[in-house]
Design a protein around this motif. Structure first.
Motif, short mmCIF file in Angstrom:
data_model
loop_
_atom_site.label_atom_id
_atom_site.label_comp_id
_atom_site.label_asym_id
_atom_site.label_seq_id
_atom_site.Cartn_x
_atom_site.Cartn_y
_atom_site.Cartn_z
N PHE A 227 0.81 -1.21 0.00
CA PHE A 227 0.00 0.00 0.00
C PHE A 227 0.85 1.27 0.00
N ILE A 228 2.00 1.23 0.66
CA ILE A 228 2.87 2.41 0.61
C ILE A 228 3.40 2.62 -0.80
N THR A 229 3.80 1.54 -1.45
CA THR A 229 4.28 1.64 -2.83
C THR A 229 3.20 2.19 -3.75
N LYS A 230 1.96 1.76 -3.53
CA LYS A 230 0.84 2.28 -4.31
C LYS A 230 0.70 3.79 -4.11
N GLY A 231 0.76 4.24 -2.86
CA GLY A 231 0.65 5.67 -2.58
C GLY A 231 1.79 6.48 -3.17
N LEU A 232 3.00 5.94 -3.10
CA LEU A 232 4.16 6.65 -3.62
C LEU A 232 4.09 6.82 -5.14
N ALA A 233 3.41 5.92 -5.81
CA ALA A 233 3.30 5.98 -7.27
C ALA A 233 2.25 6.98 -7.74
N MET A 234 1.44 7.48 -6.82
CA MET A 234 0.35 8.38 -7.22
C MET A 234 0.83 9.83 -7.31
N PRO A 235 0.20 10.64 -8.15
CA PRO A 235 0.61 12.05 -8.29
C PRO A 235 0.29 12.86 -7.04
N GLU A 236 1.10 13.87 -6.79
CA GLU A 236 0.89 14.76 -5.65
C GLU A 236 -0.11 15.84 -6.04
N THR A 237 -1.22 15.89 -5.32
CA THR A 237 -2.27 16.86 -5.63
C THR A 237 -2.66 17.73 -4.44
N GLU A 238 -2.18 17.38 -3.25
CA GLU A 238 -2.58 18.10 -2.05
C GLU A 238 -1.35 18.61 -1.31
N LYS A 239 -1.56 19.58 -0.44
CA LYS A 239 -0.47 20.27 0.22
C LYS A 239 0.47 19.32 0.96
N ASP A 240 -0.08 18.38 1.69
CA ASP A 240 0.74 17.51 2.54
C ASP A 240 1.25 16.26 1.82
N ASP A 241 0.97 16.13 0.53
CA ASP A 241 1.37 14.91 -0.18
C ASP A 241 2.89 14.69 -0.16
N PRO A 242 3.72 15.71 -0.38
CA PRO A 242 5.18 15.47 -0.32
C PRO A 242 5.62 14.95 1.04
N GLU A 243 5.09 15.54 2.10
CA GLU A 243 5.44 15.09 3.45
C GLU A 243 4.96 13.66 3.69
N THR A 244 3.75 13.34 3.21
CA THR A 244 3.21 11.99 3.37
C THR A 244 4.07 10.98 2.63
N LYS A 245 4.52 11.34 1.44
CA LYS A 245 5.38 10.44 0.69
C LYS A 245 6.72 10.23 1.40
N ASP A 246 7.26 11.29 1.98
CA ASP A 246 8.52 11.15 2.73
C ASP A 246 8.35 10.16 3.88
N LEU A 247 7.20 10.26 4.57
CA LEU A 247 6.91 9.31 5.64
C LEU A 247 6.87 7.88 5.10
N GLY A 248 6.20 7.71 3.96
CA GLY A 248 6.11 6.40 3.36
C GLY A 248 7.48 5.83 3.02
N ARG A 249 8.35 6.65 2.47
CA ARG A 249 9.69 6.18 2.12
C ARG A 249 10.48 5.78 3.37
N GLN A 250 10.33 6.54 4.44
CA GLN A 250 11.03 6.21 5.68
C GLN A 250 10.56 4.86 6.22
N ILE A 251 9.26 4.61 6.12
CA ILE A 251 8.73 3.33 6.60
C ILE A 251 9.25 2.18 5.75
N LEU A 252 9.27 2.37 4.44
CA LEU A 252 9.76 1.31 3.54
C LEU A 252 11.20 0.92 3.87
N LYS A 253 12.02 1.90 4.23
CA LYS A 253 13.42 1.60 4.54
C LYS A 253 13.56 0.70 5.76
N LYS A 254 12.56 0.75 6.65
CA LYS A 254 12.63 -0.02 7.90
C LYS A 254 12.04 -1.42 7.77
#
Length: 256
Positions: A227-254
């Motif tokens: 599900f994180i990979t799915k979210g990361l592949a989606m386009p950024e359309t909202e203000k917090d999307d870059p921050e949310t993607k950063d969170l997703g990437r941090q989780i994937l690394k762990k």
């Protein structure tokens, strides 16, 4: 501590907007229409240059109050220190509270309040966080009661369940006091809410990443990665999307 440069710029810009002689020659609706152009472009400071003078002319305009609350939240996201974030976050909460007071049966007013409280949560101490979490739950429940198909309300509720399921022993003791008894909260509750949010609006990447984050907390790494990979592949359309993607990437690394 002095205000951050961004905050100084914002406050100066808004002061000029309120003092602008040109604003007085326009109606509230005309000012709102001009602000909406910048609202759609996620340019909060520019939108407020028109929204705040409009609010002086039409202080009980619910749609306007909700939008001003959102713009302060967006400025809060851009602020670089805690003092600035708190100032802007409190403004967001105050405008949302005004909107609720004017239109208590409008789900968007309660949603603005729930989201604004949520933005304040990371900046607060443990005791205040527990008290604020109770207000978030009340507001989210109100939105769902008024509009059960509001995907953002389910997102907020999912985060509430996730946060409560993650509480430490000390935090749980505070929650016992704040809630008058510990409310039940399991990771499965958060999963249910995020799945509901996705079903209602599959185009918000935050729903997928938050669902993935929940699965990561449950030790379900394969589902978290999916599900994180799915979210990361989606386009950024909202203000917090870059921050949310950063969170997703941090989780994937762990993940294993």
């Amino acid at each position: 501590m002095q205000p951050a440069p961004l905050l100084n710029t914002v406050l100066a810009t808004l002061a000029l907007a309120l003092a602008s002689p040109g604003a007085g020659a326009e109606s509230a609706e005309e000012l709102i229409q001009k602000g909406d152009v910048f609202y759609d472009k996620l340019r909060a400071a520019e939108a407020l240059k028109f929204y705040l003078p409009a609010e002086k002319l039409d202080p009980d305009n619910v749609r306007l109050l909700v939008r001003i609350s959102r713009e302060y939240r967006h400025l809060m996201s851009d602020a670089t220190n805690v003092k600035a974030k708190l100032l802007l976050g409190n403004a967001a909460v105050a405008y949302a509270q005004r909107a609720v007071a004017v239109a208590p049966d409008d789900p968007e007013t309660h949603l603005a309040l729930a989201i604004s409280y949520g933005k304040m949560l990371p900046l607060e101490g443990t005791k205040q966080q527990i008290a604020t979490s109770r207000l978030i739950r009340i507001a989210a429940d109100k939105v769902i009661a008024l509009d059960p198909n509001n995907d953002l309300a389910w997102q907020v509720l999912g985060r509430w369940y996730l946060a409560l399921a993650d509480l430490s022993g000390v935090e749980r003791a505070w929650a016992q006091v704040a809630y008058g008894g510990m409310p039940p909260a399991k990771y499965e509750d958060a999963v249910r809410c995020f799945e509901k949010a996705i079903a209602l609006n599959p185009n918000r990447l935050m729903h997928y990443i938050e669902l993935g984050r929940t699965y990561a907390q449950m030790g379900r790494d394969a589902d978290a990665r999916k599900f994180i990979t799915k979210g990361l592949a989606m386009p950024e359309t909202e203000k917090d999307d870059p921050e949310t993607k950063d969170l997703g990437r941090q989780i994937l690394k762990k993940l294993r």
